[in-house]
Design a protein around this motif. Structure first.
Motif, PDB file in Angstrom:
ATOM      1  N   GLU A 274       0.829  -1.208   0.000  1.00  0.00           N
ATOM      2  CA  GLU A 274       0.000   0.000   0.000  1.00  0.00           C
ATOM      3  C   GLU A 274       0.864   1.259   0.000  1.00  0.00           C
ATOM      4  O   GLU A 274       0.575   2.226  -0.723  1.00  0.00           O
ATOM      5  CB  GLU A 274      -0.929  -0.002   1.219  1.00  0.00           C
ATOM      6  CG  GLU A 274      -2.046  -1.032   1.142  1.00  0.00           C
ATOM      7  CD  GLU A 274      -2.858  -1.130   2.410  1.00  0.00           C
ATOM      8  OE1 GLU A 274      -4.034  -1.523   2.329  1.00  0.00           O
ATOM      9  OE2 GLU A 274      -2.319  -0.825   3.503  1.00  0.00           O
ATOM     10  N   ARG A 275       1.917   1.272   0.790  1.00  0.00           N
ATOM     11  CA  ARG A 275       2.805   2.450   0.825  1.00  0.00           C
ATOM     12  C   ARG A 275       3.454   2.677  -0.537  1.00  0.00           C
ATOM     13  O   ARG A 275       3.613   3.824  -0.977  1.00  0.00           O
ATOM     14  CB  ARG A 275       3.879   2.282   1.900  1.00  0.00           C
ATOM     15  CG  ARG A 275       3.376   2.459   3.320  1.00  0.00           C
ATOM     16  CD  ARG A 275       4.532   2.637   4.305  1.00  0.00           C
ATOM     17  NE  ARG A 275       5.452   1.514   4.297  1.00  0.00           N
ATOM     18  CZ  ARG A 275       5.319   0.426   5.053  1.00  0.00           C
ATOM     19  NH1 ARG A 275       4.275   0.312   5.871  1.00  0.00           N
ATOM     20  NH2 ARG A 275       6.207  -0.553   5.009  1.00  0.00           N
TER      21      ARG A 275
ATOM     22  N   ALA B 123       0.864   4.235  -2.790  1.00  0.00           N
ATOM     23  CA  ALA B 123       0.606   5.616  -2.370  1.00  0.00           C
ATOM     24  C   ALA B 123       1.745   6.545  -2.776  1.00  0.00           C
ATOM     25  O   ALA B 123       1.516   7.664  -3.255  1.00  0.00           O
ATOM     26  CB  ALA B 123       0.379   5.672  -0.858  1.00  0.00           C
TER      27      ALA B 123
ATOM     28  N   CYS C 215       1.693   7.271  -6.483  1.00  0.00           N
ATOM     29  CA  CYS C 215       0.610   8.171  -6.881  1.00  0.00           C
ATOM     30  C   CYS C 215       0.699   9.550  -6.225  1.00  0.00           C
ATOM     31  O   CYS C 215      -0.003  10.474  -6.656  1.00  0.00           O
ATOM     32  CB  CYS C 215      -0.740   7.540  -6.535  1.00  0.00           C
ATOM     33  SG  CYS C 215      -1.074   6.013  -7.445  1.00  0.00           S
TER      34      CYS C 215
ATOM     35  N   VAL D 106      -0.219  10.260  -3.037  1.00  0.00           N
ATOM     36  CA  VAL D 106      -1.507  10.367  -2.368  1.00  0.00           C
ATOM     37  C   VAL D 106      -1.358   9.918  -0.919  1.00  0.00           C
ATOM     38  O   VAL D 106      -0.429   9.175  -0.581  1.00  0.00           O
ATOM     39  CB  VAL D 106      -2.553   9.505  -3.130  1.00  0.00           C
ATOM     40  CG1 VAL D 106      -2.278   8.009  -2.938  1.00  0.00           C
ATOM     41  CG2 VAL D 106      -3.978   9.852  -2.762  1.00  0.00           C
ATOM     42  N   ARG D 107      -2.281  10.339  -0.055  1.00  0.00           N
ATOM     43  CA  ARG D 107      -2.146  10.058   1.380  1.00  0.00           C
ATOM     44  C   ARG D 107      -2.387   8.589   1.724  1.00  0.00           C
ATOM     45  O   ARG D 107      -1.689   8.016   2.559  1.00  0.00           O
ATOM     46  CB  ARG D 107      -3.134  10.922   2.174  1.00  0.00           C
ATOM     47  CG  ARG D 107      -2.721  12.383   2.291  1.00  0.00           C
ATOM     48  CD  ARG D 107      -3.791  13.181   3.022  1.00  0.00           C
ATOM     49  NE  ARG D 107      -4.064  12.662   4.347  1.00  0.00           N
ATOM     50  CZ  ARG D 107      -3.343  12.914   5.444  1.00  0.00           C
ATOM     51  NH1 ARG D 107      -2.258  13.669   5.342  1.00  0.00           N
ATOM     52  NH2 ARG D 107      -3.678  12.417   6.613  1.00  0.00           N
ATOM     53  N   HIS D 108      -3.381   7.981   1.102  1.00  0.00           N
ATOM     54  CA  HIS D 108      -3.777   6.630   1.501  1.00  0.00           C
ATOM     55  C   HIS D 108      -3.902   5.706   0.293  1.00  0.00           C
ATOM     56  O   HIS D 108      -4.353   6.132  -0.773  1.00  0.00           O
ATOM     57  CB  HIS D 108      -5.136   6.643   2.215  1.00  0.00           C
ATOM     58  CG  HIS D 108      -5.184   7.497   3.436  1.00  0.00           C
ATOM     59  ND1 HIS D 108      -4.675   7.086   4.641  1.00  0.00           N
ATOM     60  CD2 HIS D 108      -5.696   8.748   3.626  1.00  0.00           C
ATOM     61  CE1 HIS D 108      -4.869   8.041   5.547  1.00  0.00           C
ATOM     62  NE2 HIS D 108      -5.481   9.054   4.952  1.00  0.00           N
ATOM     63  N   ALA D 109      -3.552   4.440   0.486  1.00  0.00           N
ATOM     64  CA  ALA D 109      -3.822   3.379  -0.479  1.00  0.00           C
ATOM     65  C   ALA D 109      -4.361   2.184   0.306  1.00  0.00           C
ATOM     66  O   ALA D 109      -3.739   1.755   1.287  1.00  0.00           O
ATOM     67  CB  ALA D 109      -2.568   2.992  -1.248  1.00  0.00           C
TER      68      ALA D 109
ATOM     69  N   CYS E 147     -11.667   9.366  -4.876  1.00  0.00           N
ATOM     70  CA  CYS E 147     -10.776   8.211  -4.795  1.00  0.00           C
ATOM     71  C   CYS E 147     -10.522   7.658  -6.191  1.00  0.00           C
ATOM     72  O   CYS E 147     -11.222   8.009  -7.149  1.00  0.00           O
ATOM     73  CB  CYS E 147     -11.340   7.130  -3.872  1.00  0.00           C
ATOM     74  SG  CYS E 147     -12.953   6.480  -4.373  1.00  0.00           S
TER      75      CYS E 147
ATOM     76  N   THR F 186      -6.985   4.495  -3.873  1.00  0.00           N
ATOM     77  CA  THR F 186      -6.213   5.604  -3.322  1.00  0.00           C
ATOM     78  C   THR F 186      -7.148   6.764  -3.006  1.00  0.00           C
ATOM     79  O   THR F 186      -8.151   6.984  -3.692  1.00  0.00           O
ATOM     80  CB  THR F 186      -5.118   6.084  -4.293  1.00  0.00           C
ATOM     81  OG1 THR F 186      -5.722   6.585  -5.498  1.00  0.00           O
ATOM     82  CG2 THR F 186      -4.150   4.969  -4.624  1.00  0.00           C
TER      83      THR F 186
ATOM     84  N   ASN G 165      -7.147  10.859  -0.672  1.00  0.00           N
ATOM     85  CA  ASN G 165      -6.528  11.821   0.238  1.00  0.00           C
ATOM     86  C   ASN G 165      -7.381  12.069   1.478  1.00  0.00           C
ATOM     87  O   ASN G 165      -6.991  12.844   2.350  1.00  0.00           O
ATOM     88  CB  ASN G 165      -6.283  13.154  -0.494  1.00  0.00           C
ATOM     89  CG  ASN G 165      -5.138  13.052  -1.481  1.00  0.00           C
ATOM     90  OD1 ASN G 165      -4.050  12.623  -1.140  1.00  0.00           O
ATOM     91  ND2 ASN G 165      -5.384  13.429  -2.725  1.00  0.00           N
TER      92      ASN G 165
END
Length: 385
Positions: free
Chosen positions: A36-37, A40, A43, A45-48, A179, A199, A201
């Motif tokens: 996931e990191r 993220a 991209c 972006v804050r979250h995946a 998303c 993904t 934010n």
């Protein structure tokens, strides 16, 4: 048979999976968070949030945005059925917006017209699912502006588009959407076998997605309703699903992500070379990119049927007979029997229908050899001229 798409598995990929099989965690372990990191960071972006497949990702993205019975979602008819089915899973209704005749993505012009019509009729969509067909981003700035004007949530279906960008910004950064959903099926650019990632934010949306992928259950004490819960306590706060990705899948995905850049570079080289190999043939080739830096999941051409003296089917079958595993992406969703039963019919979305009557997907994947590409070009030249 030269397939239209194929995974590229290295010895490092195999070793990464074997390492997990020898580890303490086959699922719900740390490798999922590492994957996931990586997505993220790619991209920006804050979250995946990783899930079992992209269809599951689309489903819980709709749920997390509170799409439900009585609501309406719109998407492109030129897509895989999952882009529309996800709304039906939530009990909502589905509509479509016709495609642009040049990009083959959702038409911004038609979207603007349809939104104005829908506002007058009092039936605006709650969610819009633009699809980045073949790896080329939709015009998300224009779509995002319309969505904000009409108060619509946006889920980017980027199942084809990991590694793509628009104006230098990676697809999945979500500046104009709530998303973005990616697919990691074996024919996609990066694979986890089966798998998907969302993904976003939004901290709130990411939290909802993580809960929905795992039965609606939390072990986060700050979210529980019990006061001073015992150490063994977990609480189900929502009706979620078992949409979790395994560490086995995530290990393969993390290893593949290390090669995303060379994968994309090779696809772009082959796409550019197709432009040379197919030059002069009675075909409409994909538009040159400009600000759109495609990930080239697919290389689709359109037959100029009036110039070749062959039907679409005859050309398709001749290529298959020659050992070229061409495909069609896609039969418009609204013409599938299930959607016809919902009231859709031929003529509803003429640009998508015209596209599907001419389109053929040619083989494109990193392992495609230049000699095979030359053979594809020679076969087309012999067939069409």
């Amino acid at each position: 048979m030269i397939p239209y798409g194929r995974q590229d598995i290295s010895e490092d990929d195999i070793a990464a999976v074997i390492d997990i099989l020898r580890s303490d965690f086959l699922t719900q372990g740390p490798t999922i968070e590492r994957f996931e990191r990586m997505v993220a960071e790619q991209c920006g972006v804050r979250h995946a949030v990783a899930v079992s497949n992209a269809t599951a990702a689309l489903h819980i993205a709709c749920l997390a945005l509170d799409l439900g019975p009585g609501d309406l979602a719109w998407t492109s008819p030129n897509t895989f059925v999952a882009s529309a089915n996800c709304a039906l899973y939530c009990g909502a209704d589905v509509g479509f917006v016709d495609i642009d005749p040049v990009s083959w993505n959702l038409s911004v012009e038609r979207l603007a017209e349809r939104l104005a019509e829908a506002e007058r009729a009092g039936r605006l969509p709650k969610v819009l699912v633009p699809v980045h067909f073949s790896g080329r981003s939709c015009d998300m700035a224009a779509i995002g502006e319309l969505a904000r004007r009409y108060g619509i949530a946006v889920i980017e279906d980027a199942s084809h588009a990991i590694g793509a960008s628009l104006g230098g910004q990676p697809v999945g950064a979500c500046p104009h959407s709530d998303c973005t959903v990616f697919s990691f099926h074996p024919v996609k650019i990066v694979t986890t076998g089966e798998g998907g990632v969302i993904t976003t934010n939004s901290d709130d949306l990411a939290g909802k997605l993580r809960m929905l992928r795992s039965h609606g259950i939390t072990r986060d004490r700050s979210l529980m309703r019990q006061q001073d819960p015992a150490p063994w306590v977990y609480e189900q706060l929502d009706l979620g699903y078992n949409y979790r990705m395994t560490d086995i899948q995530a290990a393969l995905g993390a290893s593949q992500m290390d090669r995303l850049s060379p994968f994309i570079q090779r696809r772009r080289e082959l796409a550019a070379r197709y432009g040379e190999v197919l030059a002069g043939l009675p075909l409409t080739l994909p538009q040159s990119e400009g600000l759109w830096e495609s990930s080239w999941h697919l290389y689709v051409v359109r037959l100029r049927l009036e110039a070749i003296g062959l039907t679409h089917r005859a050309a398709f079958e001749a290529l298959r007979k020659a050992g070229i595993g061409v495909n069609l992406h896609y039969t418009p969703v609204h013409l599938q029997p299930y959607y016809r039963d919902l009231g859709f019919s031929e003529g509803d979305f003429p640009q998508a229908e015209r596209y599907a009557a001419e389109a053929i997907t040619l083989p494109l994947y990193p392992g495609l050899k230049e000699a095979e590409q030359d053979y594809i070009g020679e076969t087309l030249r012999s067939l069409l001229t």
